[in-house]
Design a protein around this motif. Structure first.
Motif, PDB file in Angstrom:
ATOM      1  N   ARG A  46       0.858  -1.185   0.000  1.00  0.00           N
ATOM      2  CA  ARG A  46       0.000   0.000   0.000  1.00  0.00           C
ATOM      3  C   ARG A  46       0.900   1.242   0.000  1.00  0.00           C
ATOM      4  O   ARG A  46       1.776   1.386   0.862  1.00  0.00           O
ATOM      5  CB  ARG A  46      -0.910   0.011   1.229  1.00  0.00           C
ATOM      6  CG  ARG A  46      -1.909   1.178   1.233  1.00  0.00           C
ATOM      7  CD  ARG A  46      -2.674   1.225   2.549  1.00  0.00           C
ATOM      8  NE  ARG A  46      -3.472   0.027   2.722  1.00  0.00           N
ATOM      9  CZ  ARG A  46      -4.713  -0.136   2.268  1.00  0.00           C
ATOM     10  NH1 ARG A  46      -5.291   0.848   1.596  1.00  0.00           N
ATOM     11  NH2 ARG A  46      -5.374  -1.246   2.474  1.00  0.00           N
ATOM     12  N   TYR A  47       0.666   2.104  -0.982  1.00  0.00           N
ATOM     13  CA  TYR A  47       1.476   3.315  -1.125  1.00  0.00           C
ATOM     14  C   TYR A  47       0.711   4.520  -0.589  1.00  0.00           C
ATOM     15  O   TYR A  47      -0.511   4.619  -0.742  1.00  0.00           O
ATOM     16  CB  TYR A  47       1.827   3.552  -2.595  1.00  0.00           C
ATOM     17  CG  TYR A  47       2.709   2.485  -3.193  1.00  0.00           C
ATOM     18  CD1 TYR A  47       4.090   2.561  -3.090  1.00  0.00           C
ATOM     19  CD2 TYR A  47       2.156   1.401  -3.873  1.00  0.00           C
ATOM     20  CE1 TYR A  47       4.906   1.580  -3.648  1.00  0.00           C
ATOM     21  CE2 TYR A  47       2.960   0.424  -4.435  1.00  0.00           C
ATOM     22  CZ  TYR A  47       4.330   0.516  -4.316  1.00  0.00           C
ATOM     23  OH  TYR A  47       5.124  -0.455  -4.854  1.00  0.00           O
ATOM     24  N   TYR A  48       1.470   5.471  -0.001  1.00  0.00           N
ATOM     25  CA  TYR A  48       0.870   6.689   0.534  1.00  0.00           C
ATOM     26  C   TYR A  48       1.245   7.923  -0.280  1.00  0.00           C
ATOM     27  O   TYR A  48       0.864   9.045   0.082  1.00  0.00           O
ATOM     28  CB  TYR A  48       1.298   6.891   1.985  1.00  0.00           C
ATOM     29  CG  TYR A  48       0.898   5.743   2.886  1.00  0.00           C
ATOM     30  CD1 TYR A  48      -0.426   5.316   2.957  1.00  0.00           C
ATOM     31  CD2 TYR A  48       1.843   5.073   3.652  1.00  0.00           C
ATOM     32  CE1 TYR A  48      -0.798   4.263   3.773  1.00  0.00           C
ATOM     33  CE2 TYR A  48       1.485   4.011   4.473  1.00  0.00           C
ATOM     34  CZ  TYR A  48       0.167   3.613   4.532  1.00  0.00           C
ATOM     35  OH  TYR A  48      -0.205   2.555   5.335  1.00  0.00           O
ATOM     36  N   ASP A  49       1.983   7.728  -1.381  1.00  0.00           N
ATOM     37  CA  ASP A  49       2.456   8.868  -2.155  1.00  0.00           C
ATOM     38  C   ASP A  49       1.969   8.844  -3.602  1.00  0.00           C
ATOM     39  O   ASP A  49       2.517   9.522  -4.459  1.00  0.00           O
ATOM     40  CB  ASP A  49       3.986   8.919  -2.135  1.00  0.00           C
ATOM     41  CG  ASP A  49       4.622   7.671  -2.731  1.00  0.00           C
ATOM     42  OD1 ASP A  49       3.906   6.656  -2.889  1.00  0.00           O
ATOM     43  OD2 ASP A  49       5.829   7.702  -3.031  1.00  0.00           O
ATOM     44  N   ARG A  50       0.946   8.032  -3.911  1.00  0.00           N
ATOM     45  CA  ARG A  50       0.468   7.948  -5.290  1.00  0.00           C
ATOM     46  C   ARG A  50      -0.967   7.448  -5.326  1.00  0.00           C
ATOM     47  O   ARG A  50      -1.443   6.808  -4.382  1.00  0.00           O
ATOM     48  CB  ARG A  50       1.373   7.028  -6.097  1.00  0.00           C
ATOM     49  CG  ARG A  50       1.333   5.568  -5.655  1.00  0.00           C
ATOM     50  CD  ARG A  50       2.496   4.778  -6.202  1.00  0.00           C
ATOM     51  NE  ARG A  50       3.754   5.190  -5.593  1.00  0.00           N
ATOM     52  CZ  ARG A  50       4.928   4.630  -5.862  1.00  0.00           C
ATOM     53  NH1 ARG A  50       5.003   3.663  -6.749  1.00  0.00           N
ATOM     54  NH2 ARG A  50       6.023   5.038  -5.256  1.00  0.00           N
ATOM     55  N   LYS A  51      -1.628   7.744  -6.453  1.00  0.00           N
ATOM     56  CA  LYS A  51      -2.995   7.297  -6.660  1.00  0.00           C
ATOM     57  C   LYS A  51      -3.094   6.218  -7.731  1.00  0.00           C
ATOM     58  O   LYS A  51      -4.164   5.620  -7.905  1.00  0.00           O
ATOM     59  CB  LYS A  51      -3.891   8.477  -7.023  1.00  0.00           C
ATOM     60  CG  LYS A  51      -4.021   9.499  -5.900  1.00  0.00           C
ATOM     61  CD  LYS A  51      -4.960  10.622  -6.280  1.00  0.00           C
ATOM     62  CE  LYS A  51      -5.107  11.632  -5.140  1.00  0.00           C
ATOM     63  NZ  LYS A  51      -6.026  12.742  -5.500  1.00  0.00           N
ATOM     64  N   THR A  52      -2.017   6.011  -8.474  1.00  0.00           N
ATOM     65  CA  THR A  52      -1.943   4.911  -9.442  1.00  0.00           C
ATOM     66  C   THR A  52      -0.597   4.218  -9.278  1.00  0.00           C
ATOM     67  O   THR A  52       0.386   4.827  -8.827  1.00  0.00           O
ATOM     68  CB  THR A  52      -2.085   5.412 -10.894  1.00  0.00           C
ATOM     69  OG1 THR A  52      -1.007   6.313 -11.195  1.00  0.00           O
ATOM     70  CG2 THR A  52      -3.421   6.099 -11.104  1.00  0.00           C
ATOM     71  N   ILE A  53      -0.548   2.947  -9.666  1.00  0.00           N
ATOM     72  CA  ILE A  53       0.668   2.151  -9.580  1.00  0.00           C
ATOM     73  C   ILE A  53       1.016   1.663 -10.975  1.00  0.00           C
ATOM     74  O   ILE A  53       0.151   1.163 -11.702  1.00  0.00           O
ATOM     75  CB  ILE A  53       0.471   0.948  -8.638  1.00  0.00           C
ATOM     76  CG1 ILE A  53       0.064   1.421  -7.242  1.00  0.00           C
ATOM     77  CG2 ILE A  53       1.732   0.099  -8.551  1.00  0.00           C
ATOM     78  CD1 ILE A  53      -0.345   0.289  -6.322  1.00  0.00           C
ATOM     79  N   GLY A  54       2.291   1.761 -11.344  1.00  0.00           N
ATOM     80  CA  GLY A  54       2.728   1.286 -12.642  1.00  0.00           C
ATOM     81  C   GLY A  54       2.483   2.299 -13.741  1.00  0.00           C
ATOM     82  O   GLY A  54       2.066   3.448 -13.506  1.00  0.00           O
ATOM     83  N   SER A  55       2.732   1.863 -14.986  1.00  0.00           N
ATOM     84  CA  SER A  55       2.560   2.742 -16.133  1.00  0.00           C
ATOM     85  C   SER A  55       2.106   1.915 -17.331  1.00  0.00           C
ATOM     86  O   SER A  55       2.221   0.684 -17.343  1.00  0.00           O
ATOM     87  CB  SER A  55       3.866   3.470 -16.462  1.00  0.00           C
ATOM     88  OG  SER A  55       4.889   2.531 -16.781  1.00  0.00           O
TER      89      SER A  55
END
Length: 691
Positions: free
Chosen positions: A660-669
């Protein structure tokens, strides 16, 4: 020594340490042991080859009374003085009668014995050759199993969404990753098996036109050993490792790490079956080793392997070419499918190996690589001396020998271009407490060893020179220090480095093992390597040293019978010109053994700035699978692994992992994009033993 003294001592040891072997094997953690051998964890690498080799030794231990020096060195546990001491003890007193007798071998301490016991057996009787038909030996072999694995990311990636227009690219197959493996093997006798895999997004289809036959990747081998003069014959997929890996390195090297002495010299493994799912780097065809005499062996090999590449066409000659081999192994989109098996590489060669004695060996390697379509590199400065064309040849000579207490090893080679490469090292014991190692290497900018994997700072044996110094100081049985210093130079340009460059790398690790329940260490590492940087005022590209410092503090302890905990803190700092950033991770692991059930898990908090401060930390995983993810950004990661031995033949695994990330709203590209700030991966595996 009087005849009655040695048996009396052995009996005393047996009485006073009766549960030694049983306890060690019961409490032995193979994954933890292999983690301690890994090179410093900077990137997510594939360790399946090394893991499988040690697992096979664990399940079918070698007889220490008859094991060769190469066999013992291949355990990566014993130093050369310890191997010499063991051989001398057996020569003087006869074959060992029990594992407790290892405590009488000079140079052996309890920590060494605890490490080596899971991989060896003590058999004082000479075993006669098994003359049963091959099919009977196969059916009766204990190391005979099937494995099936399924894994999936629960959150949907963009590549699996319905296309919004006819021109949108989407993945061709389902979200799950599937893996099937069969193997039956007995060291020194035979090995048969196959491995097949489908990655997420790949389709299970039978389409010869696109070179897809059910599962996306297939690999198989059949190997027989020690059949009269034929020492090894293998058909199918295989790897080669000769000398120090200058021309052929099979992936069993450890590299730079906290073990600074014992893992430096490569083990001459010769032919090895290939059982991984990395879709490149192996050979496919036939190879054989024939014993010309007791001391001379000849290995010949031939391979023809189709590999992935994006074909292009020259605008003037209209001839096809490719710029690089694609090794990702993904065939999910139309372009990836079009690139599948577009080129054919043919490799042929031979090795002549002279074994003067257990400590002195000499060998020669020749090989030729040929592509059906030429390689034409992109027009970049760093590619000026890279291999291009259709054909490459290599030749090398290697040797290892002892002079007094010094162990020397090395290999020197040349490629068709005229480029030269060489590596030369030594290890020695300066005193009962001090072990020392030195290694020099030099690979010219036009040295082309396409399957080489000898000691290097870079990922290939090209455009590099350097000197490595290793040291191990043992203060007592509880406290020892390991350290290395490596200086290196790159005489020509590299990717993202627009000038010749240099750097250095050093590590210091203090290990404290007060008893068998506690293992702790603190480690400091600093690596300096020149890279491109942007000048603040003008925006011009300049070369400046990038400096990464890392501190690890690790504490393993057995809290209670069956319960082990590990606490770890990682911190790193990176500086390049005006760029400065930090990264850290706090990790708590737990492993609980409860009869046939093993539970393990982790809680990790991380906060990193920039790609150079990503934190890598090994995670426990299902059998034959490794997980060394990159902790990047700000977040928390957890995983739970359940292993259950349902019966003597059936083992089950289940793994759940979430970041779970706290610095982004999407993961990957791109097509790998996940909407949201968390990623959850699940994995299930079953192993069924036929015996």
């Amino acid at each position: 020594m009087k005849k009655w003294v040695l048996p009396a001592l052995i009996l005393l040891l047996v009485i006073s340490h009766f549960p030694l072997r049983a306890q060690i094997r019961e409490n032995f953690d193979l994954q933890l042991f292999i983690e301690s051998l890994f090179n410093t964890q900077e990137e997510s690498l594939n360790y399946e080859d090394l893991y499988e080799r040690l697992l096979l030794l664990y399940e079918t231990p070698v007889n220490i009374n008859t094991a060769s020096i190469e066999d013992l060195r291949g355990l990566y546990i014993l130093s050369d003085p310890q191997i010499d001491s063991l051989k001398a003890y057996i020569a003087r007193n006869g074959k060992l009668l029990t594992e407790y007798e290892l405590q009488l071998v000079p140079e052996f301490d309890l920590a060494t014995i605890e490490k080596i016991l899971p991989f060896i057996t003590i058999n004082a009787q000479d075993l006669t050759t098994d003359n049963r038909p091959l099919w009977q030996r196969i059916l009766s072999e204990r190391n005979h199993y099937f494995i099936y694995r399924y894994e999936q990311t629960l959150e949907k990636k963009r590549g699996f969404d319905p296309p919004e227009s006819p021109t949108d690219t989407r993945y061709a197959g389902s979200r799950g990753k599937q893996y099937l493996r069969y193997r039956v093997a007995k060291p020194g006798d035979f090995s048969f098996g196959f491995t097949t895999e489908k990655d997420p997004g790949e389709a299970i289809v039978w389409d010869p036109d696109s070179k897809r036959y059910g599962m996306d990747f297939w690999s198989a081998h059949a190997m027989l050993e020690n059949n009269n003069q034929w020492k090894k014959v293998i058909v199918g997929d295989y790897q080669l490792q000769f000398g120090q890996g200058l021309i052929f390195g099979a992936g069993f090297a450890i590299g730079k790490g906290s073990e600074t002495i014992n893992t430096l010299e490569r083990v001459n493994l010769g032919i090895r079956p290939y059982t991984s799912v990395l879709e490149g780097g192996f050979l496919r065809g036939v190879a054989a080793t024939y014993s010309l005499s007791e001391k001379v062996a000849l290995t010949a090999f031939f391979s023809r392997l189709k590999q992935d590449a994006a074909l292009q066409e020259d605008e003037e000659t209209f001839e096809q070419y490719f710029s690089s081999i694609q090794t990702s192994g993904f065939h999910r989109t139309p372009s990836e499918i079009d690139n599948k098996k577009q080129i054919t590489e043919t490799v042929a060669g031979a090795n002549l190996h002279f074994k003067v004695n257990g400590r002195t060996q000499l060998g020669f390697v020749i090989s030729n690589n040929n592509f059906n379509i030429p390689i034409q590199r992109s027009n970049q400065g760093y590619n000026l001396f890279e291999f291009s064309g259709q054909s490459n040849s290599n030749g090398s000579v290697y040797a290892n020998f002892n002079i007094n207490k010094f162990r020397f090893f090395g290999e020197a080679g040349v490629s068709k271009s005229g480029g030269k490469g060489g590596v030369l090292g030594l290890t020695t014991t300066l005193s009962p407490r001090v072990d020392f190692a030195l290694l020099w290497r030099n690979y010219s900018r036009d040295f082309h060893a396409l399957r080489g994997a000898s000691f290097a700072e870079g990922s290939r044996n090209i455009n590099e020179s350097g000197i490595y110094w290793g040291l191990k100081y043992t203060l007592n049985r509880s406290l020892f220090v390991t350290a290395y210093y490596d200086s290196f130079q790159f005489p020509w340009l590299r990717y993202r480095v627009n000038a010749p460059s240099e750097g250095n790398d050093y590590l210091l690790r203090v290990n404290y093992l007060p008893n068998s329940k506690v293992h702790s260490y603190i480690q400091y590492r600093k690596k300096t390597r020149e890279e491109n940087a942007t000048e603040t005022d003008t925006g011009n590209t300049i070369i400046r040293p990038g400096v990464r410092q890392q501190v690890l503090v690790n504490f393993d302890y057995r809290l209670a019978p069956g319960l082990s905990l590990k606490s770890r803190v990682q911190y790193s700092h990176f500086q390049l010109y005006t760029e400065k950033n930090d990264g850290y991770a706090f990790i708590q692991d737990a492993v609980y053994y409860f009869g046939k059930l093993i539970l393990s898990g982790r809680i990790a908090l991380f906060d990193t700035e920039g790609a150079n401060n990503r934190q890598y930390a090994y995670e426990r995983d299902v059998l034959y699978s490794f997980s060394i993810p990159a902790y990047s950004g700000e977040g928390v990661r957890n995983y739970i692994l359940i292993q259950y031995k349902a019966s003597r033949k059936l083992d089950l695994w289940a793994r759940w992992a979430r970041t779970r990330y706290y610095d982004r709203k999407t993961i990957g590209s791109g097509l790998e994009t996940i909407e949201g700030n968390q990623r959850t991966d699940v994995k299930f595996q079953i192993r069924y033993k036929l015996r």
